[in-house]
Design a protein around this motif. Structure first.
Motif, PDB file in Angstrom:
ATOM      1  N   ALA A  36     -13.434 -13.565  -5.346  1.00  0.00           N
ATOM      2  CA  ALA A  36     -12.271 -13.837  -6.199  1.00  0.00           C
ATOM      3  C   ALA A  36     -11.788 -15.268  -6.009  1.00  0.00           C
ATOM      4  O   ALA A  36     -11.432 -15.945  -6.977  1.00  0.00           O
ATOM      5  CB  ALA A  36     -11.145 -12.847  -5.887  1.00  0.00           C
ATOM      6  N   TRP A  41     -10.772 -16.302  -9.755  1.00  0.00           N
ATOM      7  CA  TRP A  41     -10.294 -15.209 -10.585  1.00  0.00           C
ATOM      8  C   TRP A  41      -8.769 -15.180 -10.609  1.00  0.00           C
ATOM      9  O   TRP A  41      -8.181 -14.576 -11.499  1.00  0.00           O
ATOM     10  CB  TRP A  41     -10.844 -13.876 -10.100  1.00  0.00           C
ATOM     11  N   GLY A  42      -8.138 -15.848  -9.658  1.00  0.00           N
ATOM     12  CA  GLY A  42      -6.681 -15.933  -9.627  1.00  0.00           C
ATOM     13  C   GLY A  42      -6.178 -17.258 -10.162  1.00  0.00           C
ATOM     14  O   GLY A  42      -5.026 -17.618  -9.944  1.00  0.00           O
ATOM     15  N   SER A  46      -6.255 -19.936  -6.468  1.00  0.00           N
ATOM     16  CA  SER A  46      -6.834 -18.726  -5.877  1.00  0.00           C
ATOM     17  C   SER A  46      -6.840 -18.789  -4.350  1.00  0.00           C
ATOM     18  O   SER A  46      -6.530 -17.799  -3.686  1.00  0.00           O
ATOM     19  CB  SER A  46      -8.256 -18.500  -6.392  1.00  0.00           C
ATOM     20  N   ASP A  79      -3.167  -3.717  -4.405  1.00  0.00           N
ATOM     21  CA  ASP A  79      -2.246  -4.237  -5.422  1.00  0.00           C
ATOM     22  C   ASP A  79      -2.307  -5.760  -5.507  1.00  0.00           C
ATOM     23  O   ASP A  79      -2.253  -6.336  -6.596  1.00  0.00           O
ATOM     24  CB  ASP A  79      -0.812  -3.779  -5.139  1.00  0.00           C
ATOM     25  N   SER A  82      -5.332  -6.820  -7.364  1.00  0.00           N
ATOM     26  CA  SER A  82      -5.149  -6.538  -8.787  1.00  0.00           C
ATOM     27  C   SER A  82      -4.193  -7.542  -9.425  1.00  0.00           C
ATOM     28  O   SER A  82      -4.492  -8.127 -10.470  1.00  0.00           O
ATOM     29  CB  SER A  82      -4.625  -5.112  -8.963  1.00  0.00           C
ATOM     30  N   ASP A  83      -3.048  -7.768  -8.785  1.00  0.00           N
ATOM     31  CA  ASP A  83      -2.025  -8.641  -9.357  1.00  0.00           C
ATOM     32  C   ASP A  83      -2.398 -10.119  -9.287  1.00  0.00           C
ATOM     33  O   ASP A  83      -2.211 -10.855 -10.250  1.00  0.00           O
ATOM     34  CB  ASP A  83      -0.682  -8.435  -8.646  1.00  0.00           C
ATOM     35  N   SER A  84      -2.928 -10.555  -8.139  1.00  0.00           N
ATOM     36  CA  SER A  84      -3.199 -11.981  -7.946  1.00  0.00           C
ATOM     37  C   SER A  84      -4.527 -12.431  -8.525  1.00  0.00           C
ATOM     38  O   SER A  84      -4.668 -13.571  -8.950  1.00  0.00           O
ATOM     39  CB  SER A  84      -3.179 -12.321  -6.448  1.00  0.00           C
ATOM     40  N   ASN A  86      -6.582 -10.237 -10.660  1.00  0.00           N
ATOM     41  CA  ASN A  86      -7.025  -9.412 -11.769  1.00  0.00           C
ATOM     42  C   ASN A  86      -8.335  -8.708 -11.429  1.00  0.00           C
ATOM     43  O   ASN A  86      -9.265  -8.656 -12.227  1.00  0.00           O
ATOM     44  CB  ASN A  86      -7.167 -10.253 -13.043  1.00  0.00           C
ATOM     45  N   THR A  87      -8.402  -8.201 -10.185  1.00  0.00           N
ATOM     46  CA  THR A  87      -9.616  -7.598  -9.665  1.00  0.00           C
ATOM     47  C   THR A  87      -9.314  -6.207  -9.144  1.00  0.00           C
ATOM     48  O   THR A  87      -8.431  -6.037  -8.309  1.00  0.00           O
ATOM     49  CB  THR A  87     -10.181  -8.451  -8.507  1.00  0.00           C
ATOM     50  N   GLU A  88     -10.028  -5.219  -9.640  1.00  0.00           N
ATOM     51  CA  GLU A  88      -9.904  -3.858  -9.131  1.00  0.00           C
ATOM     52  C   GLU A  88     -10.969  -3.676  -8.052  1.00  0.00           C
ATOM     53  O   GLU A  88     -12.158  -3.727  -8.339  1.00  0.00           O
ATOM     54  CB  GLU A  88     -10.110  -2.838 -10.251  1.00  0.00           C
TER      55      GLU A  88
END
Length: 191
Positions: A36, A41-42, A46, A79, A82-84, A86-88
């Protein structure tokens, strides 16, 4: 799994510094987080978001009275990814990282820094992100050979570098009707 650690009082300054280093070492081996960051991705910040996650985890240990629950830490990391970013993170790695961090915290409360020293002295072989990319590239170049390792299998191999001794849960198997029961993810979607 809602196992908790007792808390046992505040960390000494030496233990807090060791735990901070340990968090950094574990996060440095967490392939999902490193991918990430490397792939931004953030966004452009990042790396700062990853550093903030590490600071948040340290603060959680330092400023909470305990007991410290595995589910709470796993949810915080899940979380944040996911929030920072956008990765599950659905490969179970957030749980493995949470377990390792809770073990480290317990050791630090007892001024035992052996697992942190072990991580410090055993550098991961190469970069987890480049290894994942290399395996993904090998998969792309092959003619859909099922013998090639997948990125998911690489995640499992990378998590072994974190010295997590927890047995892997067996995969659910379909029943006679072809249905598979999937266990619930505790705490997901709660505020």
């Amino acid at each position: 799994m809602s196992a908790s650690t007792s808390g046992g009082g505040p960390l000494s300054p030496q233990a807090a510094a060791a735990l901070q280093e340990g968090i950094g070492l574990v996060f440095g081996r967490w392939t999902a987080l490193q991918m990430a960051v490397e792939n931004q991705w953030g966004g452009r910040d990042s790396r700062a978001k990853a550093d903030q996650l590490a600071a948040s985890v340290l603060s959680w240990f330092a400023n909470s009275k305990g007991p410290f629950y595995y589910d709470d830490l796993e949810d915080m990391m899940f979380d944040s990814m996911s929030d920072s970013f956008n990765t599950e993170v659905e490969d179970g790695s957030a749980g493995e990282v949470a377990k390792k961090l809770l073990e480290m915290h317990e050791e630090c409360l007892q001024n035992n820094f052996s697992s942190i020293e072990k991580l410090r002295n055993t550098r991961p072989q190469g970069n987890a992100v480049s290894q994942s990319r290399q395996i993904a590239t090998e998969d792309d170049d092959s003619s859909d050979d099922d013998d090639e390792p997948s990125m998911v299998e690489n995640e499992a191999a990378r998590s072994e570098d974190m010295a997590v001794d927890e047995p892997k849960p067996s995969k659910p198997t379909p029943d006679a009707d072809g249905w598979t029961t999937v266990p619930p993810r505790h705490g997901r979607g709660k505020n």
